[in-house]
Design an enzyme around this catalytic site. Structure first.
Site: not given
Length: 515
Positions: A277, A282, A289, A300, A359, A361, A363
């Site tokens: 990933k 993010d 967030k 991230d 959020d 994201e 996956r």
């Protein structure tokens, strides 16, 4: 990176800024560890008594500095705690040595040379001390930022000399001329260089490490180490139907990338696909967030950094395995073009996903990359991601979770993580949680039950693994970025978690341990 040398001199005769020795907790008082005999002799056999007078107990990670006795070339002795003294006939385990060496290296920050006379009794011990010292000496080079004029550079260079990492580690003890000893230390040096590569990437500010910039780093490394590389830009991603990666990245002015970087060995019998990933920043997207959760989101992309570093490490070590790294790179930002909650994305391979939370994201980008990796029919796929806050609640800040579609592989991943010195814990993928990601408008949703959210994320990813392929998922959300103070060989900031586990898995696979 800090230099490493192998010394044939005794700890007493080596010129250095400090000589590092180990001290353990004895039954009633601290005891000096193996390797410090020459230093103890210089103190008339009373080094342990002197350390006890100074308050040392031998507790793990404890650091005590004292002026050297007459007869030592180094002006300072640094005693580092090893914890409980082992039973007679036993030695210290590798992780104890790593942590002690790391604590000592941090304590010697700014020094030119440290002589490490810790208890090295075999090649594994030498490797552990080398790893710990080199990892502990790490410091992010902030001068790689936005540049500056010559005067600024001079000031930075001066600051690095005064406050930079320990410049050289000299290993004392063991058998420096022995082939096994040399090989173990060379492996440790190559491995640490790649862990530190991952740390540098994680610590780089997001405005300097966009998806395109990350891809450029991979291209440069591929050229240097003879790796095959392919970079899919936004046009290629659209043409290929990578709806997950595009959906996450469409709200940003910095477009996404999918990078394939591969190492092959002519005699390899097994192939591993590693998927990382790589959300270079993010914000949460439209599902923004809350305040206080954005400041460290440059980290991230830690999974992609680990995958990238592991592939390069395999090339450096010449492992007899084929290793393909997939870096799913995107920036998740809110804008008029961003994916909205309720939108449906058509993923690579044709499955559709209703986005209930932008959020969630990671996956989405991983799903595209896992599907693409599966088309090459590897023996196993392992994805690595800072995926869920739920995993942090479950396992804390120092342990990552392991989920798989194969119980034996879950055990293997746990074993290799422990061998590498990275705390991990096997987690289940309960069947009853699958129903929670059902969607009335798509094949599935990207969110399910709130309780067990880390497991739900794993169940979602499992849906994109091709039949017949062994798959593992490492959720490194807890240990990937250390927001507290440094400890052992772990710095504040990016840690490079999972690099050592992936490399150890590649080694085990090369040795035929992967079924």
């Amino acid at each position: 990176m800090t230099a490493l040398t192998l010394s044939t001199s005794s700890a007493a005769a080596l010129r250095a800024d400090a000589v590092v020795v180990g001290v353990a907790k004895g039954a009633k008082s601290p005891v000096v560890a193996v390797g410090a005999e020459a230093v103890d002799k210089a103190f008339g056999g009373k080094l342990a008594a002197v350390l006890e007078t100074l308050g040392a107990t031998g507790a793990e990670g404890e650091v005590t500095k004292l002026p050297a006795a007459s007869g030592l070339k180094a002006p300072v002795v640094l005693a580092v705690g090893l914890g409980e003294a082992p039973a007679k006939g036993d030695g210290y385990d590798a992780e104890t040595l790593r942590r002690a060496a790391g604590a000592a290296a941090r304590a010697l920050s700014g020094s030119k040379k440290g002589a490490f006379a810790l208890p090295i009794e075999d090649p594994a011990g030498a490797a552990a001390v080398a790893e710990g010292a080199l990892l502990g000496a790490y410091a992010y080079d902030k001068s790689n930022g936005n540049g500056g004029n010559a005067k600024d550079k001079d000031a930075k260079d001066k600051d690095k000399k005064n406050n930079g990492p320990l410049a050289e580690v000299a290993l004392v003890g063991g058998k420096p001329r022995d082939k096994a000893y040399k090989a173990a230390v060379e492996r440790a040096t190559a491995l640490v260089a790649e862990v530190n590569r991952a740390r540098d990437l994680i610590n780089t500010p997001s405005n300097l490490l966009t998806p395109a910039a990350f891809a450029a780093e991979a291209v440069a490394a591929a050229k240097e180490h003879g790796l095959k590389i392919e970079v899919l830009d936004e046009k290629a991603l659209k043409k290929g139907g990578y709806g997950g990666i595009l959906g996450v990245g469409q709200g940003s002015d910095a477009p996404p990338r999918l990078v394939r970087i591969a190492y092959t060995h002519p005699k390899a019998e097994k192939t591993l696909a590693l998927v990382g990933k790589g959300i270079t920043y993010d914000s949460g997207g439209i599902s923004l967030k809350p305040a206080g959760h954005n400041e460290t989101m440059k980290c991230d992309m830690s999974g992609a950094a680990a995958v990238f570093a592991a592939v390069v490490a395999a090339a450096k070590l010449g492992l007899r395995v084929n290793l393909t790294g997939w870096l799913a790179l995107a920036e998740n930002m809110p804008s008029g073009s961003a994916t909205r909650p309720g939108d449906v994305l058509s993923m690579y391979g044709g499955k559709t996903v209703e986005v209930l939370n932008t959020d969630a994201e990671g996956r989405l980008v991983l799903a595209d990359a896992i599907t693409r990796a599966g088309e090459e029919k590897p023996n196993a796929i392992v994805d690595v991601a800072t995926l869920t806050g739920a995993m942090v609640f479950a396992l804390g800040n120092r342990t990552f979770g392991i989920m798989t579609n194969d119980e034996a592989f879950r055990t293997t991943l746990h074993e290799v993580a422990e061998e590498a010195g990275e705390p991990s814990w096997p987690m289940p993928l309960p069947d009853h949680l699958r129903k929670g990601i059902d969607s009335p408008v798509a094949d599935m949703a990207n969110m399910g039950e709130r309780m067990g959210g880390g497991l739900v994320a794993g169940i979602f990813l499992k849906e994109f693994v091709a039949d017949g392929i062994t798959w593992g998922h490492l959720d490194i959300a807890g240990p990937a970025f250390n927001e507290s103070g440094p400890f052992g060989y772990t710095p504040k900031g990016g840690t490079g978690t999972a690099v050592r586990t992936l490399v150890r898995l590649a080694e085990r696979t090369a040795d035929g341990d992967l079924g």
